[in-house]
Design an enzyme around this catalytic site. Structure first.
Site, short mmCIF file in Angstrom:
data_model
loop_
_atom_site.label_atom_id
_atom_site.label_comp_id
_atom_site.label_asym_id
_atom_site.label_seq_id
_atom_site.Cartn_x
_atom_site.Cartn_y
_atom_site.Cartn_z
N ASP A 293 3.39 -3.30 -7.50
CA ASP A 293 2.91 -3.78 -8.80
C ASP A 293 3.10 -2.72 -9.88
O ASP A 293 4.04 -2.79 -10.66
CB ASP A 293 1.46 -4.26 -8.71
CG ASP A 293 0.57 -3.36 -7.88
OD1 ASP A 293 0.78 -2.14 -7.90
OD2 ASP A 293 -0.34 -3.88 -7.23
N ASP B 275 -4.42 -7.95 2.20
CA ASP B 275 -5.84 -8.23 2.43
C ASP B 275 -6.65 -8.26 1.15
O ASP B 275 -6.19 -7.85 0.09
CB ASP B 275 -6.44 -7.14 3.33
CG ASP B 275 -6.69 -5.84 2.59
OD1 ASP B 275 -5.75 -5.35 1.91
OD2 ASP B 275 -7.82 -5.32 2.64
#
Length: 516
Positions: free
Chosen positions: A438, A494
């Site tokens: 990201d 997760d």
């Protein structure tokens, strides 16, 4: 003191409002507040190296006046050479469909419009024109509704929203009259929303009746309330941080351990209860102070239990507080029930991993030494395994743990290697296998790190690429999928150590991590 460019710049610098922010979407309604904000930011853009775009959402509530507002803002932006983006929506229809007030519907549609534009432009923040008077009104409104200290912290100069991204409020220190005077000084002619002068909305009544009455007792009422909000926000942030640290020791197996809970001060007890209810039921939005305090009394006094909304009860059994329904333990949702939608299926992931393996094998078919494949733990384990096991060239396995986040999942900008390679990278061709890229901070650091260690080459293979979050330019050599700015879990990824084992990639429902 008169509001001018220098005072605005000094305040923004002191509050670090534009730290790490260079591309800003300014929300402009056409009123004095947002018009002053836009003019101040345009005149300050060189000081803070800002790239600006002006956005306006036409709510369709005031007929031709609303349309004229949009045209006015568009003209304002174009006269100053600033890009303008407009949008519109049917607020009344949205309110009726969702059974919410027109005010709430207008805010929801406006913020969704701004958020979508920010993501499309890959901008850093949305600038809002909330000022000191807005802050005071918000605090009084929340007081009247029985808010706790967390509610009194009200608005902040910078708020990182799960739904909308970074929201900045450069005008929170300034009074509305200062903004109106600034507009007059700059010969700006703001639009007037006549509904702001009507008494049929609670906020308008607070603005037009309650605050003037209270200012007879304290002429500095607005400044006093804003100071209360700042101090309360700092104290609330500290309490939340402490609660996060002790939560795992108090809440075990979806129950609050009474003996450990009783050791906490009341302020932490309330935060733990709120977080516990959110974890067990999926959201704390249906619970208020009276419910949190009811649960707290059960734990403090060892009572049998207390009724809660949604046909729930908090029951104390054998020293542990659990959430039950009338017919037994609450049926907690399975993890998959919280997946908003599947982004990529197990079959699509497998097919893409196979394609990447073939491409990597072809690119490295002539290397002198085995390819050193490095899995970035923990998220990349599944993807790393699926890609590397299909390679048709000699390889070596290795793993690395690196992090640029602190204990509260906030990026620090500094990368730490928590587990290094077992192999010497010198003279080796290295393939870094990551789950998602990201900001690019970690990958940029690792490339420089291994090249400094005299690696022959370093390439990146990532399962997911989230370009809208990029802070550092990074060359991605092999990419599985480009993805939107959503919270994605499954296939190794997760949330709070859950969902890694899902065979597909899915978008997590915002209710799980506190979004709306």
């Amino acid at each position: 003191m008169q509001l001018g460019i220098k005072r605005f710049i000094d305040n923004c610098a002191a509050e670090k409002i534009f730290d790490g922010v260079h591309k800003v979407l300014i929300a402009v309604s056409g009123g004095a507040d947002s018009l002053a904000l836009a003019e101040l930011m345009i005149n300050s853009r060189q000081r803070f190296s800002l790239e600006l775009v002006i956005a306006h959402f036409e709510h369709g509530l005031r007929g031709q006046e609303s349309i004229d507002d949009a045209a006015f803002v568009k003209n304002f932006a174009e006269e100053r050479g600033i890009k303008f983006i407009g949008g519109h929506g049917n607020v009344k229809k949205f309110a009726a469909t969702n059974k919410i007030s027109v005010e709430t519907a207008a805010r929801t549609l406006r913020y969704e419009f701004l958020s979508n534009i920010r993501r499309d432009l890959n901008f850093d923040a949305i600038a809002l024109a909330h000022h000191a008077d807005d802050q005071a009104e918000t605090i009084l409104m929340r007081l009247l509704r029985g808010a706790t200290s967390a509610g009194l912290s009200a608005m902040k100069f910078r708020t990182l929203s799960k739904d909308y991204g970074l929201l900045i409020r450069p005008l929170l220190r300034f009074r509305k009259v200062e903004l109106e005077n600034f507009c007059r000084m700059k010969n700006l002619l703001p639009r007037l929303d006549a509904t702001n002068l009507e008494l049929d909305a609670t906020r308008n009544k607070i603005r037009l009746e309650l605050i003037p009455t209270l200012e007879r007792f304290n002429p500095a009422l607005v400044e006093t309330l804003c100071r209360l909000a700042e101090v309360t926000a700092e104290e609330t942030d500290f309490i939340d941080t402490q609660a996060e640290k002790i939560f795992p020791a108090v809440v075990k197996n979806n129950s609050i351990v009474r003996a450990d809970f009783l050791k906490l001060p009341p302020a932490l007890q309330r935060v733990v209860i709120k977080k516990f209810l959110a974890q067990v039921t999926g959201s704390a939005k249906d619970f208020g102070f009276v419910h949190f305090e009811g649960v707290r009394k059960v734990l403090i006094h060892g009572l049998a239990g207390v009724e809660l909304p949604k046909n729930l009860r908090a029951d104390l059994r054998k020293g542990k507080l659990i959430i039950t329904k009338k017919k037994g333990l609450i049926a907690l949702k399975s993890k998959e029930d919280y997946i908003e939608r599947v982004l990529y299926t197990e079959e699509e992931i497998a097919a893409r991993a196979k394609e990447l393996s073939a491409q990597i094998s072809e690119d490295y078919k002539d290397i002198a030494k085995p390819l050193l494949t490095v899995g970035i733990l923990n998220g990349a384990v599944m993807f790393y395994t699926d890609v590397v096991r299909r390679l048709t060239i000699p390889v070596q396995f290795d793993f690395l743990i690196a992090s640029s986040y602190d204990a509260n999942s906030h990026t620090t900008g500094k990368v730490n290697i928590l587990k290094n390679l077992d192999n010497d990278p010198k003279g080796r061709d290295i393939l870094l296998v990551e789950d998602i890229i990201d900001s690019g901070t970690t990958m940029n650091f690792l490339i420089d790190y291994f090249m400094d260690k005299k690696a022959n080459s370093v390439k990146i293979c990532t399962l997911l690429n989230k370009p809208s979050r990029r802070k550092v330019d990074v060359k991605i050599d092999y990419c599985g999928f480009d993805v939107p700015d959503e919270f994605i879990v499954g296939y190794g990824l997760d949330f709070a150590q859950h969902y890694r084992n899902l065979p597909y990639l899915g978008i997590l429902n915002r209710s799980v991590y506190g979004g709306k």
